[in-house]
Scaffold this motif. Sequence first.
Motif, mmCIF file in Angstrom:
data_model
loop_
_atom_site.group_PDB
_atom_site.id
_atom_site.type_symbol
_atom_site.label_atom_id
_atom_site.label_comp_id
_atom_site.label_asym_id
_atom_site.label_seq_id
_atom_site.Cartn_x
_atom_site.Cartn_y
_atom_site.Cartn_z
ATOM 1 N N GLU A 54 0.832 -1.213 0.000
ATOM 2 C CA GLU A 54 0.000 0.000 0.000
ATOM 3 C C GLU A 54 0.863 1.258 0.000
ATOM 4 O O GLU A 54 0.554 2.230 -0.682
ATOM 5 C CB GLU A 54 -0.936 -0.002 1.208
ATOM 6 C CG GLU A 54 -2.028 -1.036 1.094
ATOM 7 C CD GLU A 54 -2.799 -1.243 2.390
ATOM 8 O OE1 GLU A 54 -2.398 -0.683 3.443
ATOM 9 O OE2 GLU A 54 -3.808 -1.958 2.347
ATOM 10 N N GLY A 60 -4.909 0.417 -2.058
ATOM 11 C CA GLY A 60 -5.111 -0.885 -1.438
ATOM 12 C C GLY A 60 -4.661 -2.033 -2.329
ATOM 13 O O GLY A 60 -4.559 -1.900 -3.546
ATOM 14 N N MET A 87 -8.666 3.797 2.711
ATOM 15 C CA MET A 87 -7.223 3.925 2.553
ATOM 16 C C MET A 87 -6.895 5.376 2.230
ATOM 17 O O MET A 87 -7.503 5.982 1.368
ATOM 18 C CB MET A 87 -6.776 3.005 1.414
ATOM 19 C CG MET A 87 -5.449 3.305 0.881
ATOM 20 S SD MET A 87 -4.223 2.290 1.615
ATOM 21 C CE MET A 87 -2.809 2.925 0.760
#
Length: 91
Positions: A54, A60, A87
């Motif tokens: 990441e 992701g 994220m």
Amino acid sequence: MSVHVVPNNDDRQHSAVSCWCDPKIEYLDPENGMPYEKGPLVTHNSMDCRESVERLLKEGVDKDKDWACVSVEDGVYDESHRFPMEMKAES
């Protein structure tokens, strides 16, 4: 009480107490320097190393390899308080 950030669908189950992944524990909110309202923030490390990917990709790994925020009371995950996390790319 505490709040745990745990990887969903990891290669190994995580524990709310004495987890094998040596999670990072934060007591103070870095934004205001005050203690977290719901207790310490415990960020677990994944066995599949998704956080490294990441960081490199700034996204992701896969839809089923995301993260959740879970409340913990008396050393037990409260699955009724499990929330997905978005994220955020680090700058």
